[in-house]
Design an enzyme around this catalytic site. Structure first.
Site, PDB file in Angstrom:
ATOM      1  CG  ASP A   1     -15.385   6.429  -5.704  1.00 28.42           C
ATOM      2  OD1 ASP A   1     -14.440   5.898  -6.309  1.00 28.42           O
ATOM      3  OD2 ASP A   1     -16.335   5.780  -5.225  1.00 28.42           O
TER       4      ASP A   1
ATOM      5  CD  GLU B   1     -11.108   5.502  -8.857  1.00 25.21           C
ATOM      6  OE1 GLU B   1     -10.330   4.601  -8.499  1.00 25.21           O
ATOM      7  OE2 GLU B   1     -12.339   5.423  -8.734  1.00 25.21           O
TER       8      GLU B   1
ATOM      9  CB  CYS C   1      -6.093   4.192   5.576  1.00 26.14           C
ATOM     10  SG  CYS C   1      -6.557   5.395   6.853  1.00 26.14           S
TER      11      CYS C   1
ATOM     12  CB  CYS D   1      -2.312   6.089   8.400  1.00 25.33           C
ATOM     13  SG  CYS D   1      -3.256   4.544   8.271  1.00 25.33           S
TER      14      CYS D   1
ATOM     15  CB  CYS E   1      -7.834   2.629   9.351  1.00 31.51           C
ATOM     16  SG  CYS E   1      -6.024   2.635   9.258  1.00 31.51           S
TER      17      CYS E   1
ATOM     18  CB  CYS F   1      -4.946   5.315  11.634  1.00 31.19           C
ATOM     19  SG  CYS F   1      -5.959   6.251  10.456  1.00 31.19           S
TER      20      CYS F   1
ATOM     21  CG  ASP G   1     -18.774   4.665  -2.315  1.00 33.38           C
ATOM     22  OD1 ASP G   1     -17.980   3.813  -2.759  1.00 33.38           O
ATOM     23  OD2 ASP G   1     -20.004   4.499  -2.289  1.00 33.38           O
TER      24      ASP G   1
END
Length: 508
Positions: A239, A331, A399, A402, A418, A423, A430
């Protein structure tokens, strides 16, 4: 299996004053030749426009007039033939447009004519839609002091005139043996073993330095699969950001958790004080004075030093990623859209323009596009693969355990929490994004652009969208920094929910 690939070996030159003057003379000749070729093309284009306008004035429809008018645009062979008749020769006292042509290598002119042809072809292909990517504008003339000093030399590979003389000298035609600031041992050993053949050399000036990029055809064994160490490391998500240059889903060093974050060197900020003083001194000089030229060289040198530091930091990171993991996931960022100015228009002025300008400067200093470009070719060198996450995937708002989404997450929220009670994930935003990138990115079989075809994007489709963006419409970006919307937090499977449309996706 041995494969022939083109690779460039870059060296820093340490020329004598006489050699530096010769290099500058060659660069000036290449600039003149490019402008000469472009002027011939522009003149032909103007004649075509004049003839079309004359037909339209006589009542011919413009579309029909364009089809009927045929004015050939001169290319490299025609321009070269015409120049030979009018160039002159100072050795014989014959005046012409360039009687000094014998003082430089003829390949300065040949390569510049090829560059002019390529610039003209790129504009036409972009205009007709054949060329993907950003629009290419009308070719412009090169101006001394504004354009980059550069020229390219070729030779006959059977009778090479571009070659290394030992490990520390590079022989160039018409210039002689130029000392290298660094060692050419690697290239010399490859050529001695017959594994590398020099094709051409590009000489360029950056700041106060001259550089030589030697293009070679190298016979090498490209790995077809990752090594055992790369397979053990597996897949990593990267990232890219501003706070950290890169946040990884796995540490670079398996036993050191601190290597999960790669600090952002912030090269512009480190050199900001010196750059401010140098630019302030430049603004106080008189145009055309010797002091102004000296101040201009100092500003250029500082910017060049920043560029070198930035590129070297990215090279260190990308090589460790490409050699340390079997798959590197990134990305598909729209850097041009992320760094678009926020000043707006007179009718609709933007807000927080100075803050957005500072953010744009920080994003460009991190150079996410250059990091992606280096990973594209280095993964093919070292046996690893590149995976790219879809641009509209909400990696920071999802998340990584989950799949719960938080559409109200803003850039000021540095910790992802989250909202699913079952969870309860809590981690750096990041790192959470890097884990989503690692999990959901798809392998990309993209290729580096060459002269005959364009680079496709990470999904293997044309870069240019099917529907052009309308006038005044802003570029879609990554995450939202505006007020929270009406969509409540939701539980969903990231693998199952459809890709959102640009108007539904949060902005960066």
């Amino acid at each position: 299996m041995p494969t022939e690939v083109l690779r460039a070996f870059k060296f820093t030159l340490d020329p004598t004053p006489a050699q530096a003057e010769a290099l500058a003379r060659h660069a000036g000749a290449a600039r003149w030749a490019f402008n000469h070729a472009l002027a011939a093309k522009v003149a032909a284009h103007e004649r075509w426009r004049t003839e079309v306008a004359a037909l339209v004035a006589h009542g011919v429809p413009e579309a029909e007039a364009r089809k009927r008018t045929r004015v050939p645009v001169p290319t490299h062979p025609a321009i070269k033939k015409a120049l030979n008749q009018v160039k002159g020769d100072s050795r014989k006292g014959v005046d012409g447009v360039c009687p000094w042509w014998h003082e430089v290598s003829t390949y300065c002119f040949q390569s510049a004519f090829d560059d002019a042809d390529r610039a003209w072809r790129n504009w036409l292909d972009s205009l007709s839609g054949k060329r993907a990517g950003r629009r290419v504008g009308y070719p412009r003339f090169k101006k001394k002091g504004r354009s980059r000093d550069s020229f390219r030399l070729h030779h006959d590979v059977k009778k090479p005139t571009i070659r290394l003389a030992g490990y520390r000298r590079l022989r160039l035609p018409k210039i002689g043996e130029v000392r290298l600031h660094d060692s050419g041992k690697r290239l010399a050993r490859l050529t001695d073993r017959g594994q590398a053949v020099v094709q051409s050399v590009t000489i360029s000036r950056g700041g106060h330095r001259w550089y030589a990029s030697v293009l070679c055809k190298v016979t090498t064994d490209l790995p077809e699969k990752p090594t055992a160490r790369q397979r053990d490391a597996g897949r990593v998500g990267v990232d890219v950001g501003v706070k950290y240059l890169a946040a990884l889903s796995k540490p670079l060093d398996a036993g050191d958790g601190t290597t999960r974050f790669v600090l952002n060197p912030r090269h512009i900020r480190a050199a900001e004080k010196r750059l401010t003083r140098a630019q302030r001194a430049l603004s106080r000089t008189r145009k055309g004075s010797a002091r102004r030229e000296k101040a201009k060289r100092r500003v250029g040198r500082l910017h060049h030093e920043v560029t070198v530091r930035r590129v070297m930091a990215l090279h260190r990171l990308t090589k460790r990623l490409a050699t340390g993991f079997a798959v590197v996931a990134v990305e598909d960022l729209n850097v041009a859209g992320m760094t678009r100015s926020a000043k707006g228009t007179v009718e609709a002025p933007g807000r927080r323009v100075r803050q957005k300008a500072g953010l744009n400067r920080a994003i460009l200093d991190a150079s996410p596009g250059e990091l992606r470009r280096q990973l594209t070719y280095k993964t093919s060198w070292y046996g690893s693969r590149l995976a790219v996450l879809d641009r509209w995937f909400p990696s920071s708002k999802t998340c990584s355990d989950c799949g719960w989404q938080n559409p109200r997450l803003t850039l000021s929220d540095r910790v992802f929490v989250c909202g699913d009670p079952s969870c309860g994930l809590r981690m750096d935003r990041d790192v959470n994004a890097a884990r989503n990138i690692e999990r959901h990115a798809e392998l990309a079989d993209s290729h580096v652009a060459c002269d005959t075809r364009e680079t496709q994007n990470a999904r293997g489709v044309p870069v240019r969208p099917a529907v052009p963006r309308g006038r005044g419409r802003g570029a879609a970006k990554r995450e939202d920094t505006g007020p929270p919307g009406l969509v409540p937090p939701q539980r969903s499977d990231p693998l199952a929910f459809p890709h959102q449309r640009p108007e539904q996706t949060a902005l960066f």
